[in-house]
Design a protein around this motif. Structure first.
Motif, mmCIF file in Angstrom:
data_model
loop_
_atom_site.group_PDB
_atom_site.id
_atom_site.type_symbol
_atom_site.label_atom_id
_atom_site.label_comp_id
_atom_site.label_asym_id
_atom_site.label_seq_id
_atom_site.Cartn_x
_atom_site.Cartn_y
_atom_site.Cartn_z
ATOM 1 N N ALA A 30 0.594 -1.134 -0.361
ATOM 2 C CA ALA A 30 -0.389 -0.229 -0.064
ATOM 3 C C ALA A 30 0.765 1.510 -0.055
ATOM 4 N N MET A 32 0.803 5.559 1.241
ATOM 5 C CA MET A 32 0.240 6.747 2.290
ATOM 6 C C MET A 32 0.484 7.711 1.180
ATOM 7 N N PHE A 49 -8.134 -5.893 5.925
ATOM 8 C CA PHE A 49 -8.176 -4.886 5.051
ATOM 9 C C PHE A 49 -9.116 -4.934 4.727
ATOM 10 N N TRP A 53 -12.453 -2.153 4.428
ATOM 11 C CA TRP A 53 -12.779 -2.327 2.976
ATOM 12 C C TRP A 53 -14.006 -2.511 2.293
ATOM 13 N N LEU A 64 -5.713 5.289 10.842
ATOM 14 C CA LEU A 64 -4.266 3.920 10.205
ATOM 15 C C LEU A 64 -3.282 3.977 11.080
ATOM 16 N N ILE A 75 -9.760 5.092 2.098
ATOM 17 C CA ILE A 75 -8.893 4.868 1.175
ATOM 18 C C ILE A 75 -9.044 5.556 0.046
ATOM 19 N N LYS A 76 -8.056 5.704 -1.029
ATOM 20 C CA LYS A 76 -8.788 6.837 -1.960
ATOM 21 C C LYS A 76 -8.605 5.232 -3.298
ATOM 22 N N ASP A 77 -7.826 4.774 -3.147
ATOM 23 C CA ASP A 77 -7.753 3.707 -3.967
ATOM 24 C C ASP A 77 -7.606 2.014 -3.956
ATOM 25 N N ALA A 78 -8.299 0.979 -4.390
ATOM 26 C CA ALA A 78 -7.571 -0.105 -4.337
ATOM 27 C C ALA A 78 -7.588 -1.211 -5.612
ATOM 28 N N ALA A 90 -3.372 -0.663 -2.513
ATOM 29 C CA ALA A 90 -4.007 -0.185 -1.922
ATOM 30 C C ALA A 90 -3.558 1.522 -2.054
ATOM 31 N N ASP A 91 -3.963 2.603 -1.869
ATOM 32 C CA ASP A 91 -3.729 3.813 -1.902
ATOM 33 C C ASP A 91 -4.304 4.896 -0.442
ATOM 34 N N PHE A 92 -4.118 5.318 1.069
ATOM 35 C CA PHE A 92 -4.348 5.969 1.266
ATOM 36 C C PHE A 92 -4.092 7.204 1.431
#
Length: 183
Positions: A30, A32, A49, A53, A64, A75-78, A90-92
């Motif tokens: 991931a 951040m 996660f 999610w 987090l 959570i911006k993207d997965a 994953a993107d936070f």
């Protein structure tokens, strides 16, 4: 706002081989990001996660915990592999505590309009609005009761019951749901 907590560790190895090794041991690679654009590589437990999610909305903030330090994050993207039902990456996003975020949020409607019970026709015109708020004040969902709408009436953005800390950027007179009279 529910307090969902996700533990993470910083990682130094990057690339396909390192990501594969992480996934083999039950972790997800991931990243951040903060409001300055700085990125930190992380690894999070896959099971932990997935529990979070699969139950959140795009405006749900999570706690987090990275190497013991708490951050309020989204959570911006997965990146998700549909073939094997696994999250690959994953993107936070961790904004500054005093930074107001502009987000689109879906409005959920409950109830049956009174006008429909009298023979009218319900039409959902819009089900998304744009809001601006601090990450701690973002609503997870917006629910509107439409049971009091009669024929030839509408539920408008200004009729939504929102916290005073949430600024609505969408036009206040925009109709969300209308009920047409019976023909």
């Amino acid at each position: 706002m529910s307090k969902l907590t996700l533990n993470a560790k910083t990682r130094t190895a990057s690339g396909k081989t390192a990501a594969k090794k992480l996934r083999e041991v039950g972790s997800i690679p991931a990243v951040m990001y903060n409001n300055k654009g700085e990125a930190t590589m992380l690894e999070v437990n896959e099971v932990e996660f997935n529990k979070i999610w699969r139950t959140i909305t795009p405006t749900t903030s999570i706690n987090l915990v990275v190497d013991g330090k708490e951050n309020l994050a989204l959570i911006k993207d997965a990146e998700y592999n549909i073939r094997n039902d696994k999250v690959l990456h994953a993107d936070f996003f961790v904004p500054a505590a005093d930074e107001k975020l502009v987000m689109n949020i879906k409005v959920h409607f409950t109830g049956t309009p009174a006008g429909v019970l009298k023979g009218g026709f319900k039409k959902e015109r819009n089900n998304q609005i744009k809001i601006k708020a601090l990450i701690a004040d973002l609503p997870e969902t917006i629910t509107a009761d439409i049971s009091k709408i009669n024929a030839s009436e509408a539920l408008r953005v200004k009729d939504l019951q929102l916290d005073s800390k949430v600024e609505v950027l969408t036009d206040a007179n925009l109709p969300l749901v209308t009920v047409s009279p019976a023909r």
